[in-house]
Design a protein around this motif. Structure first.
Motif, PDB file in Angstrom:
ATOM      1  N   SER A  51     -34.767  -3.001  25.837  1.00 19.19           N
ATOM      2  CA  SER A  51     -33.367  -2.309  25.440  1.00 19.19           C
ATOM      3  C   SER A  51     -32.161  -3.119  25.431  1.00 19.19           C
ATOM      4  O   SER A  51     -31.342  -3.126  24.333  1.00 19.19           O
ATOM      5  N   ILE A  52     -32.121  -4.308  26.503  1.00 18.49           N
ATOM      6  CA  ILE A  52     -30.999  -4.842  26.610  1.00 18.49           C
ATOM      7  C   ILE A  52     -31.230  -6.206  25.709  1.00 18.49           C
ATOM      8  O   ILE A  52     -30.033  -6.371  24.881  1.00 18.49           O
ATOM      9  N   ARG A  98     -26.063  -5.449  36.634  1.00 21.35           N
ATOM     10  CA  ARG A  98     -26.404  -4.447  37.559  1.00 21.35           C
ATOM     11  C   ARG A  98     -27.558  -4.827  38.521  1.00 21.35           C
ATOM     12  O   ARG A  98     -27.713  -4.236  39.565  1.00 21.35           O
ATOM     13  N   LYS A  99     -28.686  -5.636  37.808  1.00 22.42           N
ATOM     14  CA  LYS A  99     -29.586  -6.047  38.610  1.00 22.42           C
ATOM     15  C   LYS A  99     -29.488  -7.531  39.334  1.00 22.42           C
ATOM     16  O   LYS A  99     -30.197  -7.942  40.106  1.00 22.42           O
ATOM     17  N   GLU A 119     -36.078  -1.209  29.883  1.00 21.73           N
ATOM     18  CA  GLU A 119     -34.865  -1.478  30.207  1.00 21.73           C
ATOM     19  C   GLU A 119     -34.733  -3.066  29.619  1.00 21.73           C
ATOM     20  O   GLU A 119     -33.784  -3.466  28.842  1.00 21.73           O
ATOM     21  N   GLN A 158     -23.158  -6.137  31.225  1.00 26.03           N
ATOM     22  CA  GLN A 158     -23.138  -5.025  32.272  1.00 26.03           C
ATOM     23  C   GLN A 158     -24.363  -4.708  32.611  1.00 26.03           C
ATOM     24  O   GLN A 158     -24.579  -4.290  34.178  1.00 26.03           O
ATOM     25  N   GLN A 159     -25.357  -4.309  31.721  1.00 22.97           N
ATOM     26  CA  GLN A 159     -26.482  -4.090  32.141  1.00 22.97           C
ATOM     27  C   GLN A 159     -27.296  -4.863  32.872  1.00 22.97           C
ATOM     28  O   GLN A 159     -28.220  -4.628  33.892  1.00 22.97           O
TER      29      GLN A 159
END
Length: 284
Positions: free
Chosen positions: A18-19, A51-52, A15, A47-48
């Protein structure tokens, strides 16, 4: 761009990787003039990250941008033998970190950052203030006691961190609560920052992945709101405080050398800084 798009689309990355790849793809789009595609990448990447992060913009603003107000003034019983630092502050990407790096590189000054400086001491103060064991029915008196203890702790920290013959710079980040509290404890304090175009600052922050830091920067609307409140509250603090607020030009900081030295000397009028910088001014 094509290769990186394929890497992102493949979906085989962790993750965090990817970000980061999405943000890098946005920078490539921007470099080639495709600003719409770049913005889409940063919005999706932001946005990703969000989310965390279990925190809302209102909480962030209250935490960092609500100036701390004392019910009663602090008695002027300072130890004049201890010279207070020049406090550095500013949002990310304004040029403040560049200034800090130059001051550190010069080796003519002591530069403290967060936990090592006053920031760490004040963070502990706020934690104690929020402690549930404090008598809330007499909160003003309890706060006054904590502020007296805080002043002693700050004095000890400054005395311990400052070496004879060296000027201390202390970085506070963008926490206006700390700045308002310091301006009450040290009425003659000097706050130094870098003045950069707000549009450039917002654009740079929104296009930068800070991982889990600066939670307000991953949504463009929230970022603009945060900066607007920061600017407004800082202006109010400047007007109400007796402290001296200095803004260096962004371009002067980038130029470094004599240009930066002269800008600082002209702003703070500090003889100690002048004598020190003359020794190593070619290094800053």
């Amino acid at each position: 761009i094509k290769d990186l798009k394929e890497v992102v689309a493949f979906g085989g990355l962790y993750e965090a990787e990817s970000i980061q790849s999405i943000y890098n793809l946005g920078k490539l789009f921007a470099l080639h003039g495709s600003l719409k595609d770049a913005l889409a990448c940063w919005e999706f990447g932001g946005q990703q990250v969000k989310r965390k992060i279990d925190i809302d913009i209102g909480s962030i603003i209250r935490h960092f941008l609500t100036p701390f107000k004392l019910k009663n003034p602090i008695a002027n019983t300072f130890n004049n033998e201890i010279e207070t630092p020049i406090f550095l502050f500013g949002l990310p990407e304004t040029g403040i970190q560049h200034l800090i790096n130059r001051l550190e590189y010069s080796r003519a000054y002591v530069v403290k950052n967060f936990e090592d400086g006053c920031s760490g001491v004040i963070t502990e103060f706020f934690q104690n203030l929020e402690n549930s064991t404090i008598d809330r029915s007499n909160i003003d008196e309890e706060t006054d006691k904590l502020v007296v203890e805080l002043r002693k702790d700050l004095m000890n920290n400054i005395a311990y961190k400052s070496d004879d013959g060296e000027l201390l710079f202390d970085f506070l980040g963008y926490d206006l609560r700390m700045m308002s509290l310091i301006s009450a404890i040290f009425p003659e304090a000097i706050f130094l920052t870098v003045d950069r175009d707000p549009v450039d600052t917002v654009a740079k922050m929104f296009s930068t992945l800070y991982q889990d830091a600066h939670a307000f920067s991953y949504d463009l609307g929230e970022l603009i709101k945060f900066q607007a409140v920061y600017t407004e509250q800082l202006h109010i603090l400047e007007k109400k405080s007796n402290a001296k607020f200095i803004k260096l030009k962004y371009q002067d900081v980038l130029c470094g050398g004599a240009t930066l030295e002269n800008a600082i000397l002209k702003s703070i009028s500090c003889e100690k800084f002048s004598s020190l910088s003359n020794e190593k001014k070619d290094l800053i």
